[in-house]
Design a protein around this motif. Structure first.
Motif, short mmCIF file in Angstrom:
data_model
loop_
_atom_site.label_atom_id
_atom_site.label_comp_id
_atom_site.label_asym_id
_atom_site.label_seq_id
_atom_site.Cartn_x
_atom_site.Cartn_y
_atom_site.Cartn_z
N MET A 377 0.84 -1.20 0.00
CA MET A 377 0.00 0.00 0.00
C MET A 377 0.88 1.25 0.00
O MET A 377 2.07 1.17 0.32
CB MET A 377 -0.92 0.00 1.23
N PRO A 378 0.32 2.41 -0.33
CA PRO A 378 1.10 3.65 -0.32
C PRO A 378 1.61 3.98 1.08
O PRO A 378 1.10 3.47 2.08
CB PRO A 378 0.09 4.70 -0.80
N PRO A 379 2.62 4.84 1.17
CA PRO A 379 3.14 5.25 2.48
C PRO A 379 2.03 5.79 3.38
O PRO A 379 1.09 6.44 2.91
CB PRO A 379 4.15 6.35 2.13
N GLY A 380 2.16 5.52 4.68
CA GLY A 380 1.22 6.06 5.65
C GLY A 380 0.08 5.12 6.02
O GLY A 380 -0.63 5.36 6.99
N PHE A 381 -0.10 4.03 5.28
CA PHE A 381 -1.22 3.13 5.55
C PHE A 381 -0.87 2.12 6.64
O PHE A 381 0.27 1.73 6.83
CB PHE A 381 -1.62 2.37 4.29
N GLU A 382 -1.91 1.69 7.36
CA GLU A 382 -1.81 0.60 8.31
C GLU A 382 -3.14 -0.12 8.38
O GLU A 382 -4.20 0.44 8.08
CB GLU A 382 -1.41 1.09 9.70
N ILE A 383 -3.09 -1.39 8.76
CA ILE A 383 -4.30 -2.17 8.99
C ILE A 383 -4.77 -1.92 10.42
O ILE A 383 -4.00 -2.07 11.37
CB ILE A 383 -4.03 -3.67 8.78
N ALA A 428 -1.40 3.41 -6.00
CA ALA A 428 -1.42 1.98 -6.31
C ALA A 428 -1.57 1.10 -5.07
O ALA A 428 -1.06 1.42 -3.99
CB ALA A 428 -0.16 1.59 -7.07
N ILE A 429 -2.27 0.00 -5.26
CA ILE A 429 -2.30 -1.12 -4.32
C ILE A 429 -1.89 -2.36 -5.09
O ILE A 429 -2.46 -2.67 -6.14
CB ILE A 429 -3.70 -1.31 -3.70
N ASP A 430 -0.87 -3.05 -4.60
CA ASP A 430 -0.36 -4.25 -5.26
C ASP A 430 -0.61 -5.47 -4.38
O ASP A 430 -0.42 -5.41 -3.16
CB ASP A 430 1.14 -4.13 -5.54
N VAL A 431 -1.03 -6.56 -5.01
CA VAL A 431 -1.24 -7.82 -4.29
C VAL A 431 -0.47 -8.91 -5.02
O VAL A 431 -0.57 -9.05 -6.24
CB VAL A 431 -2.72 -8.19 -4.21
N ARG A 432 0.30 -9.66 -4.27
CA ARG A 432 1.12 -10.76 -4.83
C ARG A 432 0.88 -12.01 -4.00
O ARG A 432 0.91 -11.96 -2.77
CB ARG A 432 2.60 -10.36 -4.81
N VAL A 433 0.65 -13.13 -4.68
CA VAL A 433 0.40 -14.39 -3.99
C VAL A 433 1.42 -15.42 -4.46
O VAL A 433 1.65 -15.58 -5.66
CB VAL A 433 -1.02 -14.92 -4.28
N SER A 449 -1.79 -5.40 -9.92
CA SER A 449 -1.60 -4.02 -9.48
C SER A 449 -2.85 -3.24 -9.81
O SER A 449 -3.37 -3.33 -10.93
CB SER A 449 -0.38 -3.40 -10.16
N TYR A 450 -3.36 -2.51 -8.84
CA TYR A 450 -4.59 -1.75 -9.01
C TYR A 450 -4.33 -0.29 -8.64
O TYR A 450 -3.45 0.01 -7.84
CB TYR A 450 -5.70 -2.25 -8.09
N THR A 451 -5.14 0.60 -9.17
CA THR A 451 -5.16 1.98 -8.69
C THR A 451 -6.37 2.15 -7.77
O THR A 451 -7.35 1.40 -7.87
CB THR A 451 -5.25 2.98 -9.84
N PHE A 452 -6.29 3.14 -6.91
CA PHE A 452 -7.43 3.44 -6.05
C PHE A 452 -8.66 3.77 -6.89
O PHE A 452 -9.78 3.36 -6.54
CB PHE A 452 -7.09 4.61 -5.10
N GLY A 453 -8.45 4.47 -7.98
CA GLY A 453 -9.57 4.82 -8.84
C GLY A 453 -10.27 3.59 -9.39
O GLY A 453 -11.50 3.50 -9.38
N GLN A 454 -9.48 2.61 -9.85
CA GLN A 454 -10.06 1.37 -10.37
C GLN A 454 -10.84 0.63 -9.30
O GLN A 454 -11.97 0.17 -9.54
CB GLN A 454 -8.95 0.47 -10.91
N LEU A 455 -10.26 0.50 -8.14
CA LEU A 455 -10.91 -0.28 -7.09
C LEU A 455 -12.16 0.41 -6.56
O LEU A 455 -13.19 -0.24 -6.30
CB LEU A 455 -9.93 -0.54 -5.95
N LEU A 456 -12.09 1.73 -6.40
CA LEU A 456 -13.26 2.45 -5.86
C LEU A 456 -14.42 2.45 -6.85
O LEU A 456 -15.58 2.57 -6.44
CB LEU A 456 -12.87 3.88 -5.49
N ASP A 457 -14.14 2.30 -8.13
CA ASP A 457 -15.19 2.22 -9.15
C ASP A 457 -15.65 0.78 -9.39
O ASP A 457 -16.57 0.55 -10.18
CB ASP A 457 -14.69 2.81 -10.48
N GLY A 458 -15.01 -0.19 -8.73
CA GLY A 458 -15.30 -1.60 -9.00
C GLY A 458 -16.47 -2.12 -8.18
O GLY A 458 -17.10 -1.42 -7.38
#
Length: 523
Positions: A377-383, A428-433, A449-458
């Motif tokens: 996730m971008p800098p500054g994020f936490e779960i 960007a949000i990236d997920v790797r498995v 790899s996703y953008t916030f725009g893509q995910l929020l519109d999904g």
């Protein structure tokens, strides 16, 4: 669909480390908790603790001042960690095994079948609720896994950090009963006196469901145990579903005698090793009321057998059948964790046939080994809220888990950022498995790899169901801890989340069940 038998290699005995988790903004440990503002979590991570003490010598004054300067670089005046707005946040996620699902069945039995409004003694493990309830994610292509990610913004009050709901799912390939590998099953059956009555009937019915699921050529062994251990069948090759010899052994099972779980498991593993088949899935199914305590020797024994014969060993499925309220859930959860298998709870004949017949391939099969999910996730994020069992910035601290066929490993989390200025539509949000192939043991990988725009519109339909499940478990935890009166705001939030999910998924049976149980608990 690939049908090649598993290739098992050299003997390797190993255990995987227990994991503690780390968040981006400085939390040292995390499971399913709302971590933001949690004093207990802060204590565990060391926030607010002194970073060091100085002696009384004047010569140490300069060193003390340097320590204070270093402290101000990592903490604000209030003791909170300074926002890291420079480095991407990389976390590794893990659920419990994707088929462990005892908690929601115990809750349903207590509330709807027994008519009680107390959850005393019942574990509320959110990841087991995520495992038990259905998420209709598209299946992966044969031989691989598929990624599904959704994101929603959460409304917050002025001055609060920006928060989002994020759901990540890893789905496996479809596998029909005809396509599954050959099965080599060892049934380890508790026939102690405490199993008299309904527990022994549920044990028999569970075994009948397994017998109906076997194909010609599958092998089955049976160990009955109380204070003594009796081998009823050893490597017996069934003629097909409902093999008469196997059904006769099941019908003859009777309860009586004392309890020696360690002896029963030891004998079961001894037999399972003796009949071990390198060309089959080797599974040990323990059916018990859990009326005994397992010591460290037992856990080591189970963990070793999970690795017996190579990377794919004798995995343990634990089925609880006690309805008296004395079921030792902790025992079964511990032994199945060590045995790299599922923990299930059988309440009636219908549940027995669901787990061991309708879902036989899911309960017993394997699609991917040692699955690990990496989230960037971008800098500054936490779960700040998490549905899984553990997450960490260190992959070595997160235990990979297996994934069954016809299944999905689903992670719901709430994430927030202390640097909202860095989040725009292109962030960007990236997920790797990564995982091991079940036949070749080769390391496999899929990433998106996703953008916030893509995910929020999904499409966030299934995310709403994940949010409802987590809100529901929040309410159950507080009801269990303090009763309805102390949980009203959380109960309201759970009803709201369930209603929002029902609007997106009308007629969903899981959501209806959650609503019914919560309503019964809050009358």
């Amino acid at each position: 669909m690939r049908r090649s038998p598993l290739s098992l290699k050299t003997l390797a005995l190993a255990t995987l480390p227990l994991a503690f988790a780390t968040t981006a903004c400085g939390e040292d440990s995390a499971g399913y908790e709302d971590l933001a503002g949690d004093d207990e979590a802060a204590d565990e991570s060391g926030y607010g603790d002194d970073l060091g003490e100085t002696g009384g010598d004047e010569g140490d004054a300069e060193e003390s001042e340097e320590s204070e300067e270093e402290e101000t670089e990592t903490e604000t005046d209030t003791g909170d960690p300074v926002c890291d707005d420079q480095n991407d946040v990389v976390l590794y996620l893990s659920p419990d095994d994707s088929n462990s699902m005892s908690s929601p069945v115990q809750v349903r039995e207590r509330v709807l079948a027994d008519g009680q409004n107390s959850l005393y003694g019942i574990p509320i493990r959110p990841w087991e609720f995520m495992n038990y309830y259905d998420f209709e994610y598209p299946a992966a292509e044969d031989g691989t896994l598929a990624l599904h990610t959704a994101l929603r913004a959460v409304e917050v009050e002025d001055g609060e950090e920006a928060r989002y709901q994020l759901q990540i799912a890893v789905s496996s390939e479809e596998m029909t009963p005809e396509e599954r590998p050959p099965m080599n099953v060892t049934l380890v059956l508790d026939t102690s006196g405490s199993m008299s009555g309904e527990p022994i009937e549920l044990l028999r019915e569970s075994c009948r469901a397994i017998a109906a699921s076997l194909r010609a050529g599958d092998k089955v062994s049976v160990v009955e145990w109380d204070t003594e251990n009796t081998w009823k069948l050893a490597g017996y090759e069934v003629e097909g579903p409902n093999d008469e010899t196997l059904l006769d052994v099941i019908a003859s099972t009777e309860a009586g005698g004392g309890t020696n779980l360690y002896g029963g498991l030891s004998s079961g593993y001894e037999l399972a090793q003796m009949v071990f088949d390198v060309d089959a899935l080797n599974r040990l199914v323990l059916i018990s009321d859990g009326g005994a305590n397992a010591g460290i020797t037992d856990i080591e024994l189970i963990a070793q057998n999970a690795e017996y014969g190579g990377s794919d060993g004798i995995y343990l499925v634990g089925a609880g059948v006690d309805l008296s309220g004395s079921y030792n859930d902790t025992l079964m959860d511990d032994v199945t964790d060590a045995g790299k298998g599922a923990s299930v709870f059988i309440t009636d004949d219908a549940e027995a046939w669901k787990v061991f017949n309708t879902d036989f391939v899911n309960t017993m099969g394997l699609a991917a080994r040692n699955v690990q999910v990496e989230l960037t996730m971008p800098p500054g994020f936490e779960i700040v809220k998490f549905s899984g069992e553990e997450f960490s910035a260190d992959p070595k601290e997160v235990e990979p888990q297996h994934l069954a066929p016809n299944d999905a490993m689903v992670f719901y989390q709430q994430v927030e950022t202390c640097a909202p200025e860095l989040v725009d539509a292109d962030a960007a949000i990236d997920v790797r498995v990564t995982w091991e192939d079940i036949e070749t043991f080769e390391t496999m990988e899929v990433s998106s790899s996703y953008t916030f725009g893509q995910l929020l519109d999904g499409d966030a339909t299934l995310l709403l169901k994940g949010a409802a499940i987590l809100a529901y478990t929040d309410a159950l935890k507080l009801i269990k801890a303090g009763g309805v009166a102390s949980a009203d705001p959380t109960i309201d939030a759970a009803f709201d989340a369930i209603a929002a999910a029902q609007a997106a998924l009308p007629g969903d049976a899981d959501l209806e069940e959650m609503d019914t149980i919560l309503s019964a608990l809050t009358l």
